[in-house]
Design a protein around this motif. Structure first.
Motif, mmCIF file in Angstrom:
data_model
loop_
_atom_site.group_PDB
_atom_site.id
_atom_site.type_symbol
_atom_site.label_atom_id
_atom_site.label_comp_id
_atom_site.label_asym_id
_atom_site.label_seq_id
_atom_site.Cartn_x
_atom_site.Cartn_y
_atom_site.Cartn_z
ATOM 1 N N TRP A 138 27.179 81.756 1.134
ATOM 2 C CA TRP A 138 28.122 81.524 2.221
ATOM 3 C C TRP A 138 27.377 81.165 3.495
ATOM 4 O O TRP A 138 26.288 81.661 3.748
ATOM 5 C CB TRP A 138 28.929 82.793 2.501
ATOM 6 C CG TRP A 138 30.003 83.086 1.511
ATOM 7 C CD1 TRP A 138 29.856 83.692 0.295
ATOM 8 C CD2 TRP A 138 31.386 82.811 1.648
ATOM 9 N NE1 TRP A 138 31.058 83.808 -0.327
ATOM 10 C CE2 TRP A 138 32.023 83.277 0.484
ATOM 11 C CE3 TRP A 138 32.151 82.224 2.655
ATOM 12 C CZ2 TRP A 138 33.393 83.164 0.296
ATOM 13 C CZ3 TRP A 138 33.516 82.108 2.466
ATOM 14 C CH2 TRP A 138 34.125 82.573 1.293
ATOM 15 N N THR A 139 27.985 80.326 4.303
ATOM 16 C CA THR A 139 27.499 80.090 5.658
ATOM 17 C C THR A 139 27.934 81.287 6.487
ATOM 18 O O THR A 139 29.067 81.759 6.369
ATOM 19 C CB THR A 139 28.104 78.793 6.231
ATOM 20 O OG1 THR A 139 27.708 77.709 5.396
ATOM 21 C CG2 THR A 139 27.632 78.555 7.653
ATOM 22 N N VAL A 140 27.029 81.785 7.319
ATOM 23 C CA VAL A 140 27.310 82.985 8.101
ATOM 24 C C VAL A 140 27.099 82.665 9.576
ATOM 25 O O VAL A 140 26.157 81.978 9.953
ATOM 26 C CB VAL A 140 26.374 84.148 7.685
ATOM 27 C CG1 VAL A 140 26.635 85.375 8.522
ATOM 28 C CG2 VAL A 140 26.532 84.454 6.209
ATOM 29 N N ARG A 141 28.004 83.197 10.401
ATOM 30 C CA ARG A 141 27.869 83.113 11.847
ATOM 31 C C ARG A 141 28.064 84.516 12.422
ATOM 32 O O ARG A 141 28.832 85.315 11.899
ATOM 33 C CB ARG A 141 28.901 82.165 12.474
ATOM 34 C CG ARG A 141 28.712 80.715 12.077
ATOM 35 C CD ARG A 141 27.397 80.138 12.615
ATOM 36 N NE ARG A 141 27.210 78.764 12.225
ATOM 37 C CZ ARG A 141 26.442 78.362 11.222
ATOM 38 N NH1 ARG A 141 25.788 79.238 10.489
ATOM 39 N NH2 ARG A 141 26.321 77.088 10.942
ATOM 40 N N ALA A 142 27.356 84.784 13.516
ATOM 41 C CA ALA A 142 27.467 86.076 14.184
ATOM 42 C C ALA A 142 28.746 86.104 15.022
ATOM 43 O O ALA A 142 29.245 85.067 15.456
ATOM 44 C CB ALA A 142 26.260 86.311 15.077
ATOM 45 N N GLU A 143 29.230 87.320 15.242
ATOM 46 C CA GLU A 143 30.441 87.489 16.051
ATOM 47 C C GLU A 143 30.236 86.957 17.468
ATOM 48 O O GLU A 143 31.073 86.262 18.017
ATOM 49 C CB GLU A 143 30.818 88.968 16.079
ATOM 50 C CG GLU A 143 32.031 89.288 16.915
ATOM 51 C CD GLU A 143 32.328 90.768 16.957
ATOM 52 O OE1 GLU A 143 33.502 91.106 17.141
ATOM 53 O OE2 GLU A 143 31.398 91.589 16.814
ATOM 54 N N ALA A 144 29.083 87.274 18.044
ATOM 55 C CA ALA A 144 28.759 86.803 19.402
ATOM 56 C C ALA A 144 27.654 85.760 19.304
ATOM 57 O O ALA A 144 26.717 85.901 18.515
ATOM 58 C CB ALA A 144 28.310 87.977 20.265
ATOM 59 N N ASP A 145 27.754 84.721 20.134
ATOM 60 C CA ASP A 145 26.781 83.633 20.067
ATOM 61 C C ASP A 145 25.351 84.082 20.302
ATOM 62 O O ASP A 145 24.420 83.526 19.752
ATOM 63 C CB ASP A 145 27.147 82.527 21.059
ATOM 64 C CG ASP A 145 28.312 81.683 20.567
ATOM 65 O OD1 ASP A 145 28.564 81.662 19.346
ATOM 66 O OD2 ASP A 145 28.965 81.049 21.410
ATOM 67 N N GLY A 146 25.145 85.117 21.094
ATOM 68 C CA GLY A 146 23.794 85.571 21.407
ATOM 69 C C GLY A 146 23.170 86.456 20.338
ATOM 70 O O GLY A 146 21.969 86.727 20.379
ATOM 71 N N ASP A 147 23.943 86.912 19.389
ATOM 72 C CA ASP A 147 23.412 87.794 18.341
ATOM 73 C C ASP A 147 22.620 86.990 17.318
ATOM 74 O O ASP A 147 23.050 85.929 16.877
ATOM 75 C CB ASP A 147 24.542 88.531 17.619
ATOM 76 C CG ASP A 147 25.235 89.552 18.507
ATOM 77 O OD1 ASP A 147 24.701 89.851 19.590
ATOM 78 O OD2 ASP A 147 26.299 90.039 18.104
ATOM 79 N N ILE A 148 21.458 87.504 16.971
ATOM 80 C CA ILE A 148 20.593 86.880 15.964
ATOM 81 C C ILE A 148 20.406 87.896 14.843
ATOM 82 O O ILE A 148 20.095 89.058 15.092
ATOM 83 C CB ILE A 148 19.211 86.518 16.545
ATOM 84 C CG1 ILE A 148 19.331 85.636 17.789
ATOM 85 C CG2 ILE A 148 18.323 85.880 15.483
ATOM 86 C CD1 ILE A 148 19.721 84.222 17.539
ATOM 87 N N LEU A 149 20.585 87.461 13.615
ATOM 88 C CA LEU A 149 20.318 88.305 12.452
ATOM 89 C C LEU A 149 19.226 87.632 11.637
ATOM 90 O O LEU A 149 19.311 86.432 11.334
ATOM 91 C CB LEU A 149 21.575 88.478 11.593
ATOM 92 C CG LEU A 149 22.667 89.376 12.172
ATOM 93 C CD1 LEU A 149 23.587 88.607 13.084
ATOM 94 C CD2 LEU A 149 23.449 90.005 11.048
#
Length: 141
Positions: free
Chosen positions: A109-120
Motif C-alpha cells: 500500500w501507498t502510505v501517507r502520514a496524518e500530518a505533512d511534517g511527520d516522517i516515518l
C-alpha cells in the motif's frame, strides 16, 4: 382507514425482508400502533400521531441496540478491516516527498502520514486512521 394501515404494515415488512438491513421495520411498528389506535375508535390525527411517535421511539431506542447486536457478526471487508490496524513501514513515509509504502496482509500500500511534517522510517510502526483512495493515512505509534 384500517386497510391503509394494514397495507402500510405489509409494504414496510416486504421492504424489510427485501433489504434485510433494519430499514423499515420501525415504520411497520408505527403503522401497527396507528392501526390499534384506529381500532380503538380514535380519529386520523391520533392515528398519525401514534404512527409518528411509535416510529420515533422504536428508531431512537431499539435501532442502536439492534445494530450493535444483530449486525455484530458482519465481517468488515477490504479497506474497512485496515482501519485501526498497526502496520510496519517498508519505505520512508514523507508526505512532502510523496514517498511511503507498507505491506499489509500481503499487499503493498501507498502510505501517507496524518500530518505533512511527520516522517516515518522503514521499520517504524503506524496505526491506520483512514483510507483515502489507494492510500493509507497513518499516525506514528
Amino acid at each position: 382507514m384500517s386497510i391503509v394501515w394494514l397495507a402500510l404494515i405489509v409494504i414496510f415488512l416486504i421492504v424489510e425482508i427485501a433489504t434485510v438491513g433494519l430499514t423499515s421495520i420501525w415504520l411497520a411498528g408505527g403503522a401497527l400502533a396507528a392501526l390499534v389506535v384506529e381500532l380503538l375508535g380514535l380519529g386520523i390525527v391520533w392515528q398519525i400521531a401514534a404512527f409518528l411517535i411509535v416510529t420515533f421511539i422504536l428508531l431512537y431506542f431499539t435501532r442502536p441496540w439492534a445494530q450493535k447486536y444483530l449486525n455484530a457478526k458482519s465481517v468488515k471487508t477490504n479497506y474497512e478491516s485496515l482501519i485501526g490496524q498497526k502496520i510496519k513501514m517498508t519505505e520512508r513515509v514523507d508526505n512532502l516527498s510523496q514517498t511511503g509504502k507498507a505491506v499489509v496482509n500481503g499487499q503493498e500500500w501507498t502510505v501517507r502520514a496524518e500530518a505533512d511534517g511527520d516522517i516515518l522510517e522503514p521499520g517504524d510502526f503506524g496505526e491506520v486512521l483512514r483510507v483515502e483512495g489507494v492510500k493509507l493515512i497513518v499516525k506514528k505509534i
